[in-house]
Design a protein around this motif. Structure first.
Motif, mmCIF file in Angstrom:
data_model
loop_
_atom_site.group_PDB
_atom_site.id
_atom_site.type_symbol
_atom_site.label_atom_id
_atom_site.label_comp_id
_atom_site.label_asym_id
_atom_site.label_seq_id
_atom_site.Cartn_x
_atom_site.Cartn_y
_atom_site.Cartn_z
ATOM 1 N N THR A 35 0.820 -1.219 0.000
ATOM 2 C CA THR A 35 0.000 0.000 0.000
ATOM 3 C C THR A 35 0.852 1.266 0.000
ATOM 4 O OG1 THR A 35 -0.115 -0.087 2.418
ATOM 5 C CG2 THR A 35 -1.880 -1.183 1.182
ATOM 6 N N THR A 36 2.184 1.117 0.126
ATOM 7 C CA THR A 36 3.075 2.272 0.135
ATOM 8 C C THR A 36 3.419 2.664 -1.300
ATOM 9 O OG1 THR A 36 4.023 1.541 2.232
ATOM 10 C CG2 THR A 36 5.275 3.175 0.963
ATOM 11 N N LEU A 37 3.086 3.886 -1.656
ATOM 12 C CA LEU A 37 3.354 4.372 -3.008
ATOM 13 C C LEU A 37 4.739 5.004 -3.043
ATOM 14 C CD1 LEU A 37 -0.092 5.984 -3.881
ATOM 15 C CD2 LEU A 37 0.750 3.722 -4.535
ATOM 16 N N LEU A 38 5.560 4.580 -3.986
ATOM 17 C CA LEU A 38 6.899 5.128 -4.119
ATOM 18 C C LEU A 38 6.843 6.507 -4.773
ATOM 19 C CD1 LEU A 38 8.864 1.960 -5.308
ATOM 20 C CD2 LEU A 38 8.767 2.931 -3.012
ATOM 21 N N ASP A 39 7.657 7.406 -4.252
ATOM 22 C CA ASP A 39 7.745 8.764 -4.798
ATOM 23 C C ASP A 39 8.704 8.753 -5.986
ATOM 24 O OD1 ASP A 39 7.796 11.422 -5.316
ATOM 25 O OD2 ASP A 39 8.962 11.976 -3.544
ATOM 26 N N LYS A 40 8.148 8.723 -7.201
ATOM 27 C CA LYS A 40 8.960 8.635 -8.408
ATOM 28 C C LYS A 40 9.264 10.000 -9.024
ATOM 29 C CE LYS A 40 7.272 4.030 -9.704
ATOM 30 N NZ LYS A 40 6.642 3.217 -10.782
ATOM 31 N N GLU A 41 8.944 11.073 -8.300
ATOM 32 C CA GLU A 41 9.181 12.401 -8.867
ATOM 33 C C GLU A 41 10.670 12.698 -9.007
ATOM 34 O OE1 GLU A 41 7.158 15.266 -6.568
ATOM 35 O OE2 GLU A 41 5.148 14.602 -7.126
ATOM 36 N N SER A 42 11.507 12.055 -8.188
ATOM 37 C CA SER A 42 12.940 12.326 -8.228
ATOM 38 C C SER A 42 13.651 11.558 -9.331
ATOM 39 C CB SER A 42 13.574 11.996 -6.871
ATOM 40 O OG SER A 42 13.289 10.656 -6.508
ATOM 41 N N VAL A 43 12.957 10.679 -10.037
ATOM 42 C CA VAL A 43 13.585 9.910 -11.116
ATOM 43 C C VAL A 43 12.856 10.197 -12.430
ATOM 44 C CG1 VAL A 43 14.369 8.077 -9.596
ATOM 45 C CG2 VAL A 43 12.143 7.871 -10.676
ATOM 46 N N GLY A 44 13.620 10.185 -13.523
ATOM 47 C CA GLY A 44 13.023 10.371 -14.836
ATOM 48 C C GLY A 44 12.533 9.053 -15.405
ATOM 49 N N GLN A 45 11.657 9.145 -16.411
ATOM 50 C CA GLN A 45 11.109 7.962 -17.073
ATOM 51 C C GLN A 45 11.682 7.889 -18.481
ATOM 52 O OE1 GLN A 45 8.953 5.927 -15.348
ATOM 53 N NE2 GLN A 45 9.059 7.290 -13.571
ATOM 54 N N LEU A 46 12.500 6.866 -18.740
ATOM 55 C CA LEU A 46 13.056 6.669 -20.077
ATOM 56 C C LEU A 46 12.108 5.804 -20.903
ATOM 57 C CD1 LEU A 46 16.874 6.050 -19.495
ATOM 58 C CD2 LEU A 46 15.728 8.146 -20.212
ATOM 59 N N THR A 47 11.845 6.236 -22.138
ATOM 60 C CA THR A 47 10.958 5.508 -23.037
ATOM 61 C C THR A 47 11.617 5.427 -24.413
ATOM 62 O OG1 THR A 47 9.793 7.455 -23.870
ATOM 63 C CG2 THR A 47 8.985 6.504 -21.801
ATOM 64 N N SER A 48 10.977 4.691 -25.303
ATOM 65 C CA SER A 48 11.483 4.618 -26.677
ATOM 66 C C SER A 48 11.405 5.967 -27.371
ATOM 67 C CB SER A 48 10.691 3.578 -27.468
ATOM 68 O OG SER A 48 10.872 2.292 -26.912
ATOM 69 N N ASP A 49 10.554 6.859 -26.887
ATOM 70 C CA ASP A 49 10.376 8.166 -27.528
ATOM 71 C C ASP A 49 11.436 9.186 -27.104
ATOM 72 O OD1 ASP A 49 8.115 7.128 -28.756
ATOM 73 O OD2 ASP A 49 6.811 7.721 -27.091
ATOM 74 N N ASN A 50 11.890 9.116 -25.825
ATOM 75 C CA ASN A 50 12.771 10.175 -25.326
ATOM 76 C C ASN A 50 14.171 9.692 -24.971
ATOM 77 O OD1 ASN A 50 12.548 8.781 -22.938
ATOM 78 N ND2 ASN A 50 11.465 10.384 -21.829
ATOM 79 N N PHE A 51 14.502 8.425 -25.240
ATOM 80 C CA PHE A 51 15.745 7.854 -24.731
ATOM 81 C C PHE A 51 16.970 8.654 -25.172
ATOM 82 C CE2 PHE A 51 19.451 5.094 -25.254
ATOM 83 C CZ PHE A 51 19.583 4.605 -23.962
#
Length: 825
Positions: free
Chosen positions: A392-408
């Motif tokens: 039930t604990t939600l991780l705070d992902k604001e401090s990490v970026g999200q890499l995708t096939s579009d922006n790698f």
């Protein structure tokens, strides 16, 4: 004769300890009687015997002796004789111990958290003192505690690397003894460390917050926060007790005798240096202020005394304005002339460093930090269970970026260093590592490092290393999860192969930010490069270093060294010397240019290993890595994989924790004897890796040793295992003294097949939890199958229609009956 007497003594102690066992053997009636009486009890309900339970019971026996001093009964109840309802019948409770208080179950512990006497005592006391020992998560929580304690109680704030360790036990035992006098607070990391200026601590630490006299003339500042003093020594019960006593000592003691006549500090300050300052009647008030100011800086490090020169007993030459006396040396007082108060601190630190160097030269290990441990029993199940508990604990992902096939490619190009975590959301280990990864990202929030994640369940083409927008990616397909890569613009990816915890990853990334290699052009730059602490955030950590020496920067082998340096980033700091400076260092260490000097963290800078420059960068990386290996290393959870990769048989000496000076001396003598084994064996020892394991610093090794031999042997224990020829485990005779000639003869008997194995390595394997699945490819294949099925149906339908038309056109020439038959078909 000495060993015979010692053996008889050990047998007598063992039989005496067994006769006076403090582990209560509960019957159901005894259990219920003690429960109704409201006794505090730690009880294990035993169903069957196995190596894991046997190891636990041995440690439970030790803890019973300790916990009885706290009024806690420790015992076991056999479920095979007369089962107790619930605790003996429910299968899910078979690997748990239970704490009872006030006539009811208070708490239960999984056996994996009670792996030795330290973890048992610390966890039980932590449970009992949960209302007295506070646990704070943020600096705001600590500030609230400080405001509530002002004018009432001082605060003892403890940081432990891991719960259940010797440090945790020491802190909880002290809290039990001093809980009514001080407010104890425990932390295990987080924002509080940032406030304390200790974000990257490599060992447990204690701070004393002076809140009881806050705002008085005895405290240095009148701010909202309580002044704090750091305990300089390692966290042990004795050191913490002495530290608290030291915090109660007078800030400045005024004396009218010559320093040589002043008695050394009494118990419990006998291990504390004394610093003397001198005062004159004309400047007495100013001298007292100066002494108080210095005393606050020396709080916890030394006792400050103010000597009045007007006394007839004081006959110190005018040229001296300070003096000091060190403990455990002699009663001699050393007189010095100082120009600044900070020189006192520098003097004490230098003398302490010199003392450490002397101990190292006598054979003590240079690295006495407590090793972080991981208890690796049924890893996947434990991690999955921990993840389920925190579902039930939600991780705070604001401090990490999200890499995708579009922006790698754009994201990697915009940062000098991108650290990418490739993970699956449904994989327990991945999600646990993600939590540590986010912790590191928060620590590096103000740096130039971009911490990013790739969800391989969603971006399967990227994880499969397929070109993005027709541009290749700089890594191979990800085949195991989680995987961490360091990415730089226009460069290949660098895999991270260390421990997947926050401290190890943070250290690796911090070192990776350094130039590889650093261009050093002066002796001052080289000296700075070889300092112990490379930069903030690595306090207490001593990294490996290497210097490349070349005639000129245009030399062909320089590019080879640079390529190897880039491969070693994060593990070894590398520097490049050329021209006259390189010639000077080559002459100093008697090597021919080009050459590479390797400075392992366990060796002094004056004795590096000298290597020639090979013909390829991978070979140079291999040579440097080999030079970094300790000839007789202490095995830990962190470094074991690197030593196993050598493919050598492990000759491991298991030693216990030193309980007193005699135990410390015994362990030192055993290590010297093992070094003699290596020296006498010479070439014959090349197939073995002589090593040692300290069970106090690496508790997980207790289960390993028990699994090797089927039960926990007496210590010290010498074991030979991981033989290239088989899975046998051999134990040096427990009743024989461990001396070099006997060990070498025993190894020869093992090689000749005369010795019988004491156990076998387990056949359990730890394969990757799952193969990489290209979900988009699977979906595309399924979609193609559906399209093919639809086409088949369309073709079948068209064929039927064509047949109908053909028969309709010919129906005019056949009898009506035939047409009827066709329509029925």
């Amino acid at each position: 004769m000495m060993w015979i007497c010692m053996g008889v003594l050990l047998l007598w102690v063992g039989s005496r300890g067994h006769a006076e066992s403090h582990l209560v053997q509960f019957s159901p009636a005894d259990f219920y009687n003690k429960l109704e009486a409201g006794k505090i009890m730690l009880v294990f309900f035993q169903r069957q015997a196995c190596p894991t339970v046997s190891l636990f019971l041995a440690e439970l026996e030790k803890s019973a002796v300790v916990l009885q001093d706290y009024g806690i009964l420790v015992g076991k109840l056999s479920c095979n004789e007369q089962p107790v309802t619930r605790y003996c019948t429910e299968e899910r409770l078979r690997h748990r111990a239970f704490l009872f208080r006030s006539g009811k179950e208070f708490l239960s512990f999984d056996l994996d958290t009670l792996f030795d006497v330290n973890s048992i005592v610390s966890e039980v006391l932590f449970a009992i003192l949960r209302e007295e020992v506070k646990y704070v998560h943020t600096d705001t929580d600590l500030m609230i505690m400080e405001k509530g304690a002002k004018g009432k109680k001082d605060i003892v704030l403890g940081y432990v690397l891991s719960l259940g360790t010797q440090e945790h036990r020491s802190f909880m035992e002290t809290a039990y003894a001093y809980g009514s006098k001080y407010q104890f607070i425990l932390i295990t990391g987080g924002p509080v460390l940032k406030y304390l200026g200790a974000e990257s601590l490599e060992r447990s630490r204690v701070w004393f917050l002076h809140c009881r006299l806050h705002g008085s003339s005895k405290t240095p500042l009148n701010s909202e926060r309580c002044p704090l003093t750091t305990m300089p020594k390692p966290l042990t019960t004795l050191n913490l007790h002495s530290f608290l006593q030291l915090m109660e000592s007078p800030l400045v003691t005024e004396v009218y005798d010559d320093p040589s006549s002043v008695q050394p500090p009494p118990v419990p300050y006998q291990q504390t240096p004394q610093v003397f300052l001198f005062s004159r009647p004309a400047t007495a008030h100013l001298d007292r202020d100066t002494a108080a100011s210095l005393a606050w800086k020396l709080r916890g490090l030394a006792l400050t005394l103010l000597v009045h020169r007007e006394s007839p007993s004081v006959k110190i030459p005018e040229k001296y304005n300070a003096a000091y006396r060190l403990p455990a040396k002699s009663s001699d007082v050393k007189y010095v002339t100082l120009h600044d108060l900070d020189e006192v601190l520098e003097l004490l630190e230098r003398l302490e460093d010199e003392e450490v160097v002397v101990e190292d030269e006598e054979g003590a290990s240079e690295d006495n930090e407590f090793e972080r441990f991981i208890h690796v029993h049924e890893l996947d199940d434990e991690v999955a269970a921990a993840l389920f508990e925190k579902r039930t604990t939600l991780l705070d992902k604001e401090s990490v970026g999200q890499l995708t096939s579009d922006n790698f490619h754009d994201a990697v190009a915009q940062s000098s260093l991108t650290v990418a975590l490739f993970y699956f959301q449904w994989d327990a280990v991945s999600m646990t590592v993600l939590e540590s990864f986010i912790d590191v990202a928060k620590r590096l929030a103000d740096s130039e490092v971009q911490m990013s994640v790739v969800d391989c369940g969603e971006w399967t083409h990227l994880c499969a290393a397929r070109p993005v927008n027709s541009v290749p990616v700089p890594f191979q397909p990800i085949s195991s999860f989680p995987t961490i890569l360091l990415l730089r613009p226009q460069g290949p990816a660098q895999p991270y192969g260390g421990l997947l915890d926050a401290e190890a990853l943070h250290r690796f990334i911090t070192l990776s930010q350094r130039p590889a290699p650093a261009l050093l052009s002066s002796q001052e730059e080289v000296s700075s490069f070889l300092q112990e602490v490379p930069q903030p955030g690595l306090r207490g950590y001593k990294p490996h270093r290497s210097l490349g020496l070349f005639h000129t920067r245009a030399q062909a082998s320089v590019s080879l060294f640079a390529e190897a340096a880039r491969s070693l980033r994060g593990e070894v700091l590398t520097g490049l010397l050329t021209d006259d400076l390189a010639q000077k260092w080559a002459a100093l260490h008697a090597v021919q240019l080009p050459a590479v000097l390797v400075f392992p963290s366990w060796r002094t800078h004056s004795h590096p290993s000298a290597l020639p420059v090979p013909s390829s960068a991978p070979q140079l990386v291999a040579d440097v890595s080999a030079a970094l290996l300790h000839p007789m290393p202490e095995l830990t959870v962190e470094n074991l994989p690197s030593f196993l990769s050598l493919g050598k048989a492990l000759l491991m000496l298991f030693v216990g924790e030193e309980e007193d000076a005699a135990g410390f001396s015994q362990n030192r003598a055993l290590l010297r004897e093992m070094k003699t084994v290596v020296e006498l064996g010479r070439s014959s020892m090349g197939q073995y890796l002589a090593s040692w394991v300290h069970l106090g610093r690496t508790p997980a090794a207790m289960s390993v040793l028990g699994s090797y031999l089927g039960s926990m042997p007496p210590l010290p224990a010498l074991v030979l295992t991981h033989l290239p020829s088989g899975d046998e485990v051999y134990q040096f005779p427990p009743n024989a003294p461990i001396v070099a000639p006997s060990v070498l003869q025993w190894l020869q008997r093992v090689e000749a097949g005369i010795e019988k194995p004491a156990g076998m390595l387990g056949s359990d394997s730890w394969p990757a939890p799952t193969e990489f699945l290209d979900f988009l490819k699977i979906m595309d294949a399924e979609e193609e199958e559906l399209v093919d099925e639809e086409k088949e149906k369309e073709r079948a339908k068209e064929e039927v229609m064509e047949e109908d038309e053909a028969h309709s056109s010919s129906s005019e020439h056949v009898p009506e009956k035939k047409a009827t038959v066709h329509s029925e078909l």
